[in-house]
Design a protein around this motif. Structure first.
Motif, PDB file in Angstrom:
ATOM      1  N   ARG A 100       0.247   4.089  -2.499  1.00 14.50           N
ATOM      2  CA  ARG A 100       0.335   5.394  -2.222  1.00 14.50           C
ATOM      3  C   ARG A 100       1.278   6.502  -3.057  1.00 14.50           C
ATOM      4  O   ARG A 100       0.796   7.904  -3.373  1.00 14.50           O
ATOM      5  CB  ARG A 100      -0.294   5.276  -1.267  1.00 14.50           C
ATOM      6  CG  ARG A 100      -1.217   5.141  -0.442  1.00 14.50           C
ATOM      7  CD  ARG A 100      -1.323   4.603   1.103  1.00 14.50           C
ATOM      8  NE  ARG A 100      -1.632   6.130   0.954  1.00 14.50           N
ATOM      9  CZ  ARG A 100      -2.739   6.717   1.588  1.00 14.50           C
ATOM     10  NH1 ARG A 100      -3.668   6.060   1.244  1.00 14.50           N
ATOM     11  NH2 ARG A 100      -2.689   8.199   2.470  1.00 14.50           N
ATOM     12  N   ARG A 101       2.403   6.143  -3.844  1.00 16.64           N
ATOM     13  CA  ARG A 101       2.967   6.856  -3.664  1.00 16.64           C
ATOM     14  C   ARG A 101       3.337   7.024  -5.281  1.00 16.64           C
ATOM     15  O   ARG A 101       4.309   7.430  -5.617  1.00 16.64           O
ATOM     16  CB  ARG A 101       4.653   6.836  -2.834  1.00 16.64           C
ATOM     17  CG  ARG A 101       4.417   7.237  -1.325  1.00 16.64           C
ATOM     18  CD  ARG A 101       6.228   6.173  -0.984  1.00 16.64           C
ATOM     19  NE  ARG A 101       7.379   7.452  -1.424  1.00 16.64           N
ATOM     20  CZ  ARG A 101       7.709   8.690  -1.075  1.00 16.64           C
ATOM     21  NH1 ARG A 101       7.181   8.834  -0.235  1.00 16.64           N
ATOM     22  NH2 ARG A 101       8.341   9.400  -1.228  1.00 16.64           N
TER      23      ARG A 101
ATOM     24  N   SER B 177      -5.289   2.361  -2.106  1.00 18.72           N
ATOM     25  CA  SER B 177      -4.590   2.972  -2.712  1.00 18.72           C
ATOM     26  C   SER B 177      -4.986   4.490  -3.047  1.00 18.72           C
ATOM     27  O   SER B 177      -3.897   4.676  -4.187  1.00 18.72           O
ATOM     28  CB  SER B 177      -4.685   1.681  -3.965  1.00 18.72           C
ATOM     29  OG  SER B 177      -4.617   0.578  -3.026  1.00 18.72           O
ATOM     30  N   ASN B 178      -5.784   4.736  -3.353  1.00 15.91           N
ATOM     31  CA  ASN B 178      -6.374   5.423  -4.474  1.00 15.91           C
ATOM     32  C   ASN B 178      -7.319   6.910  -3.406  1.00 15.91           C
ATOM     33  O   ASN B 178      -6.305   8.196  -4.236  1.00 15.91           O
ATOM     34  CB  ASN B 178      -7.488   5.023  -4.807  1.00 15.91           C
ATOM     35  CG  ASN B 178      -7.215   4.517  -6.519  1.00 15.91           C
ATOM     36  OD1 ASN B 178      -5.811   4.212  -6.431  1.00 15.91           O
ATOM     37  ND2 ASN B 178      -8.417   3.833  -6.216  1.00 15.91           N
TER      38      ASN B 178
ATOM     39  N   ARG C 267      -6.328  10.250  -0.863  1.00 21.88           N
ATOM     40  CA  ARG C 267      -5.340  10.869  -0.161  1.00 21.88           C
ATOM     41  C   ARG C 267      -5.530  10.573   1.770  1.00 21.88           C
ATOM     42  O   ARG C 267      -4.504  10.334   2.076  1.00 21.88           O
ATOM     43  CB  ARG C 267      -4.858  12.016  -0.210  1.00 21.88           C
ATOM     44  CG  ARG C 267      -5.160  12.591  -1.733  1.00 21.88           C
ATOM     45  CD  ARG C 267      -5.226  13.817  -2.292  1.00 21.88           C
ATOM     46  NE  ARG C 267      -4.296  14.470  -1.358  1.00 21.88           N
ATOM     47  CZ  ARG C 267      -3.202  15.105  -1.320  1.00 21.88           C
ATOM     48  NH1 ARG C 267      -1.937  14.466  -2.846  1.00 21.88           N
ATOM     49  NH2 ARG C 267      -1.935  15.541  -0.906  1.00 21.88           N
TER      50      ARG C 267
ATOM     51  N   LEU D 267       0.867  -1.197  -0.011  1.00 15.90           N
ATOM     52  CA  LEU D 267       0.115   0.206  -0.288  1.00 15.90           C
ATOM     53  C   LEU D 267       0.891   1.037  -0.028  1.00 15.90           C
ATOM     54  O   LEU D 267       0.797   2.688  -0.896  1.00 15.90           O
ATOM     55  CB  LEU D 267      -1.019  -0.433   1.018  1.00 15.90           C
ATOM     56  CG  LEU D 267      -1.973  -0.437   1.434  1.00 15.90           C
ATOM     57  CD1 LEU D 267      -3.094  -0.494   2.406  1.00 15.90           C
ATOM     58  CD2 LEU D 267      -2.802  -0.728   0.361  1.00 15.90           C
ATOM     59  N   TYR D 268       1.937   1.000   0.960  1.00 19.83           N
ATOM     60  CA  TYR D 268       2.579   2.335   0.781  1.00 19.83           C
ATOM     61  C   TYR D 268       3.038   2.796  -0.719  1.00 19.83           C
ATOM     62  O   TYR D 268       3.277   4.110  -1.277  1.00 19.83           O
ATOM     63  CB  TYR D 268       3.694   2.418   2.045  1.00 19.83           C
ATOM     64  CG  TYR D 268       5.376   3.134   1.824  1.00 19.83           C
ATOM     65  CD1 TYR D 268       5.005   4.484   2.409  1.00 19.83           C
ATOM     66  CD2 TYR D 268       6.164   2.718   1.036  1.00 19.83           C
ATOM     67  CE1 TYR D 268       5.480   5.638   2.485  1.00 19.83           C
ATOM     68  CE2 TYR D 268       7.137   3.780   1.089  1.00 19.83           C
ATOM     69  CZ  TYR D 268       7.266   5.169   1.839  1.00 19.83           C
ATOM     70  OH  TYR D 268       8.224   6.204   1.984  1.00 19.83           O
TER      71      TYR D 268
ATOM     72  N   ARG E  16      -0.678   3.608 -10.820  1.00 19.47           N
ATOM     73  CA  ARG E  16      -1.451   2.038 -10.505  1.00 19.47           C
ATOM     74  C   ARG E  16      -2.054   1.094 -11.280  1.00 19.47           C
ATOM     75  O   ARG E  16      -1.363   0.200  -9.931  1.00 19.47           O
ATOM     76  CB  ARG E  16      -1.834   2.876  -9.234  1.00 19.47           C
ATOM     77  CG  ARG E  16      -1.502   4.488  -8.529  1.00 19.47           C
ATOM     78  CD  ARG E  16      -2.411   4.095  -7.429  1.00 19.47           C
ATOM     79  NE  ARG E  16      -1.852   6.196  -6.890  1.00 19.47           N
ATOM     80  CZ  ARG E  16      -2.453   6.707  -6.277  1.00 19.47           C
ATOM     81  NH1 ARG E  16      -4.205   7.547  -6.410  1.00 19.47           N
ATOM     82  NH2 ARG E  16      -2.105   8.186  -6.086  1.00 19.47           N
TER      83      ARG E  16
ATOM     84  N   PHE F  51      -4.781   8.705   4.640  1.00 19.13           N
ATOM     85  CA  PHE F  51      -4.231   7.759   5.535  1.00 19.13           C
ATOM     86  C   PHE F  51      -5.384   6.251   6.189  1.00 19.13           C
ATOM     87  O   PHE F  51      -5.285   5.499   6.212  1.00 19.13           O
ATOM     88  CB  PHE F  51      -2.963   8.299   6.646  1.00 19.13           C
ATOM     89  CG  PHE F  51      -2.319   6.893   6.483  1.00 19.13           C
ATOM     90  CD1 PHE F  51      -1.236   6.918   5.185  1.00 19.13           C
ATOM     91  CD2 PHE F  51      -2.199   6.526   7.535  1.00 19.13           C
ATOM     92  CE1 PHE F  51      -0.568   5.458   5.577  1.00 19.13           C
ATOM     93  CE2 PHE F  51      -2.065   5.761   7.590  1.00 19.13           C
ATOM     94  CZ  PHE F  51      -0.707   4.965   6.964  1.00 19.13           C
TER      95      PHE F  51
END
Length: 433
Positions: A245-246, A371-372, A374, A241-242, A252, A376
């Protein structure tokens, strides 16, 4: 703003209390506390006392929902997958050979489902995370304190709670949760929750780090090989996931497909090397019991493959076929020690497919949101489901009490974020075109 209760049967002052955010916060804390403390409550109050507590909670939640109904979006309230699974579980009453146990099991399941619905409707995701964190900090702290009293101060077991006083030998401990596997799973869920609190800055850094240390210590002292493996999967999922997300949004989907392929390959490899994994986990003797149980369950499934034997939730050991399974394994079993096989056994192929659809949709939606989005906090439902689903290979915790409640909460929050029915309600003409 507190919503007004229209045509309420209760006095307006009481309606305002029931509709207030403070009441919803308090009731959420109590419901979560009860769900995670079932073993303790049964030891102290018995099933009759626990039933009274649950009835009271359901009544309060129903009154609160009624008072808040003007502010609740009722369209697409429950994911269809939850309704199908609950409906089929209830329908097994028709052919169950243990009608009273099935009726009790269905009622127990519906009770926690209703409490989960209330929590999901009354609280935002970050509020649910904070409430879960508050509850688990207290329960893990109480567990560790009782283990200190039993293992270090008195050097005597606390029999009615099942605490053996093993802390001086660095475990395994079980706290107030009835077994080391359940303590380990609760501590892992707590670790996920505390990490999200820290990362989202919803809790001050000092208490958040202290909470993480408490959860990590409980995981280690529980000494559960099963939970250690679950923690490994959760760690890998957190790293994935980290990474996602980056990654820029346009890249993605390719990364998601790559991760899916790698997961499938890893699962196939784990199945091929399952014997070696069992040896590494030092779970050979325990696995023999599980294997004997699963093999006999498969044999009995063949007698009722489509409809199952009838829903029970917790196994009623005094009726057929559960008494026979206890005899075969030489232990009193409260579950099938595998959630998916347990569902197949109790609810047949139809129930199994409904359950797979429920957990599959909940996980996919939660994963995509994590994943998408913003914010957290959306990581919490995804990692919580990873922990529950991986643990389901060795425990049936996800089918009852706190496991079932968290599954329904996560499924509802994921559905609220990615529901086709909600989208249809918001943009009906887009779907007509």
């Amino acid at each position: 703003m507190i919503p007004r209760a229209h045509n309420s049967a209760v006095p307006s002052a009481l309606a305002r209390i029931l509709a207030s955010p403070r009441f919803a916060t308090s009731l959420t804390h109590v419901a979560l506390g009860v769900a995670f403390s079932i073993s303790l409550l049964k030891s102290v109050m018995g099933w009759a006392g626990l039933a009274a507590v649950l009835v009271g909670l359901v009544a309060l939640a129903a009154f609160s929902l009624s008072a808040r109904r003007a502010s609740i979006e009722w369209h697409g309230l429950l994911p269809i997958s939850i309704l199908v699974f609950l409906g089929w579980s209830t329908l097994t009453l028709v052919w169950s050979g243990y009608t009273v146990a099935t009726l009790t099991g269905v009622g127990y399941q519906l009770t926690f489902a209703f409490l989960a619905v209330y929590i999901a409707l009354a609280r935002d995701t970050i509020q649910i995370v904070r409430a879960t964190g508050d509850v688990l900090r207290v329960l893990l702290g109480v567990s560790l304190a009782l283990e200190v009293v039993s293992g270090l101060l008195l050097d005597l077991p606390i029999a009615f709670l099942g605490i053996q006083g093993n802390l001086a030998r660095l475990g395994p401990i079980q706290g107030i949760f009835g077994s080391r596997n359940v303590l380990g799973l609760v501590a892992l869920l707590a670790f996920i929750t505390f990490a999200v609190e820290l990362r989202s800055r919803s809790l001050r850094r000092g208490p958040a780090i202290g909470s993480l240390v408490l959860a990590g210590l409980c995981i280690l002292l529980a000494g559960s090989p099963v939970i250690m493996l679950v923690a490994l999967f959760v760690g890998v999922a957190a790293l994935a996931l980290y990474w996602l997300r980056r990654t820029p949004a346009e890249g993605r989907w390719m990364l998601q497909l790559g991760l899916l392929g790698a997961t499938v390959i890893a699962l196939i490899g784990a199945w091929i090397a399952r014997g070696r994994l069992i040896e590494l986990l030092n779970a050979g003797s325990e696995f023999e019991v599980r294997y004997t149980l699963w093999r006999e369950m498969w044999r009995l499934i063949a007698l009722h493959p489509l409809e199952g034997w009838g829903w029970a939730g917790y196994w009623p050991n005094n009726v057929t076929p559960y008494g026979w399974l206890d005899f075969v394994t030489g232990r009193d079993q409260s579950s099938g020690l595998n959630a998916f096989l347990d569902v197949y056994f109790q609810a047949g192929l139809v129930g199994f497919l409904a359950f797979v659809a429920l957990v599959g949709l909940a996980f996919v939606r939660s994963w995509l949101l994590a994943s998408n989005k913003r914010t957290f906090v959306h990581v919490w439902p995804a990692l919580t489901l990873v922990a529950l689903l991986v643990a389901s290979a060795a425990e049936s915790t996800i089918l009852v009490e706190f496991g079932w409640l968290l599954l329904v909460v996560c499924a509802m929050k994921a559905s609220q974020g990615m529901s086709w029915r909600s989208a249809l309600a918001r943009h009906p003409r887009r779907f007509e075109d």
